[in-house]
Design a protein around this motif. Sequence first.
Motif, PDB file in Angstrom:
ATOM      1  N   THR A 155       0.819  -1.221   0.000  1.00  0.00           N
ATOM      2  CA  THR A 155       0.000   0.000   0.000  1.00  0.00           C
ATOM      3  C   THR A 155       0.849   1.265   0.000  1.00  0.00           C
ATOM      4  O   THR A 155       0.383   2.322  -0.417  1.00  0.00           O
ATOM      5  CB  THR A 155      -0.975   0.032   1.196  1.00  0.00           C
ATOM      6  N   SER A 156       2.100   1.177   0.431  1.00  0.00           N
ATOM      7  CA  SER A 156       2.958   2.371   0.457  1.00  0.00           C
ATOM      8  C   SER A 156       3.787   2.541  -0.826  1.00  0.00           C
ATOM      9  O   SER A 156       4.622   3.426  -0.899  1.00  0.00           O
ATOM     10  CB  SER A 156       3.876   2.326   1.681  1.00  0.00           C
TER      11      SER A 156
ATOM     12  N   ILE B  62     -14.151   3.582  -1.378  1.00  0.00           N
ATOM     13  CA  ILE B  62     -14.529   2.591  -0.364  1.00  0.00           C
ATOM     14  C   ILE B  62     -13.344   2.300   0.548  1.00  0.00           C
ATOM     15  O   ILE B  62     -12.206   2.651   0.228  1.00  0.00           O
ATOM     16  CB  ILE B  62     -15.052   1.286  -1.025  1.00  0.00           C
ATOM     17  N   GLY B  63     -13.615   1.659   1.625  1.00  0.00           N
ATOM     18  CA  GLY B  63     -12.584   1.390   2.637  1.00  0.00           C
ATOM     19  C   GLY B  63     -11.775   0.129   2.367  1.00  0.00           C
ATOM     20  O   GLY B  63     -11.916  -0.851   3.101  1.00  0.00           O
ATOM     21  N   ILE B  64     -10.952   0.149   1.333  1.00  0.00           N
ATOM     22  CA  ILE B  64     -10.043  -0.966   1.064  1.00  0.00           C
ATOM     23  C   ILE B  64      -8.612  -0.427   1.070  1.00  0.00           C
ATOM     24  O   ILE B  64      -8.409   0.790   0.985  1.00  0.00           O
ATOM     25  CB  ILE B  64     -10.375  -1.672  -0.283  1.00  0.00           C
ATOM     26  N   ASP B  65      -7.642  -1.312   1.156  1.00  0.00           N
ATOM     27  CA  ASP B  65      -6.236  -0.894   1.213  1.00  0.00           C
ATOM     28  C   ASP B  65      -5.693  -0.505  -0.149  1.00  0.00           C
ATOM     29  O   ASP B  65      -4.717   0.208  -0.241  1.00  0.00           O
ATOM     30  CB  ASP B  65      -5.375  -2.033   1.772  1.00  0.00           C
ATOM     31  N   GLY B  66      -6.294  -1.005  -1.177  1.00  0.00           N
ATOM     32  CA  GLY B  66      -5.857  -0.741  -2.544  1.00  0.00           C
ATOM     33  C   GLY B  66      -6.513  -1.743  -3.454  1.00  0.00           C
ATOM     34  O   GLY B  66      -7.204  -2.660  -3.021  1.00  0.00           O
ATOM     35  N   GLY B  67      -6.309  -1.563  -4.768  1.00  0.00           N
ATOM     36  CA  GLY B  67      -6.960  -2.434  -5.720  1.00  0.00           C
ATOM     37  C   GLY B  67      -8.320  -1.867  -6.088  1.00  0.00           C
ATOM     38  O   GLY B  67      -8.600  -0.683  -5.844  1.00  0.00           O
TER      39      GLY B  67
END
Length: 191
Positions: A94-95, A149-154
């Motif tokens: 994610t970074s 939306i509340g996801i980390d990525g993708g």
Amino acid sequence: MGLDAVVAEIRDKGRVEADVITRDADAKKVEILSEAQQKTEVVKAAAREEAEKSTSHIISQEEAAGHLIVKRQILNTQKELMDDVYRKALDTITSMPESFHKDAISSLLKKASAEIPKGTVSCCARDEKALKEVLKDSNFSAYSFGSVIGIDGGIIVESIDGQLQVDFSYRTFMSQVWESGLKDASDILFA
């Protein structure tokens, strides 16, 4: 024979008989005590053997319980380490720079088009700009921006009618990789 002589003779016979009875009683007493001593030794030996068996059994149980506690602690520590590795891997992904996420979104959208040829695409707040840029590409004109939306990525792609949804979020991919490679990772880390 006078009366005194008769009394003395009876007294002597009485003493002799008393001595015989006393000797017989002493012999019987020694015999009974000897038998009792033998029985006592047998009972003591059996009790000692039973105590040793019980002690051995208790020690075995305690050792097994100790091994189980240690094994559980090792497994819990290993799980904590594996969870930490999972979190760090997801944090590392994610970074990554914005260009990485933009390329990932493009690649994931191509993959999603095989399942949902037309629909809306949602992403996390960090990737909103990158997704909107990717959606400008003519290859993805059948898709529109859905929501943050509340996801980390993708991405999450949903069909126009809302009947079908594919989850191509980083966490979903990480979970799939994690499940399939968990044993290998555990073997590498804890072998």
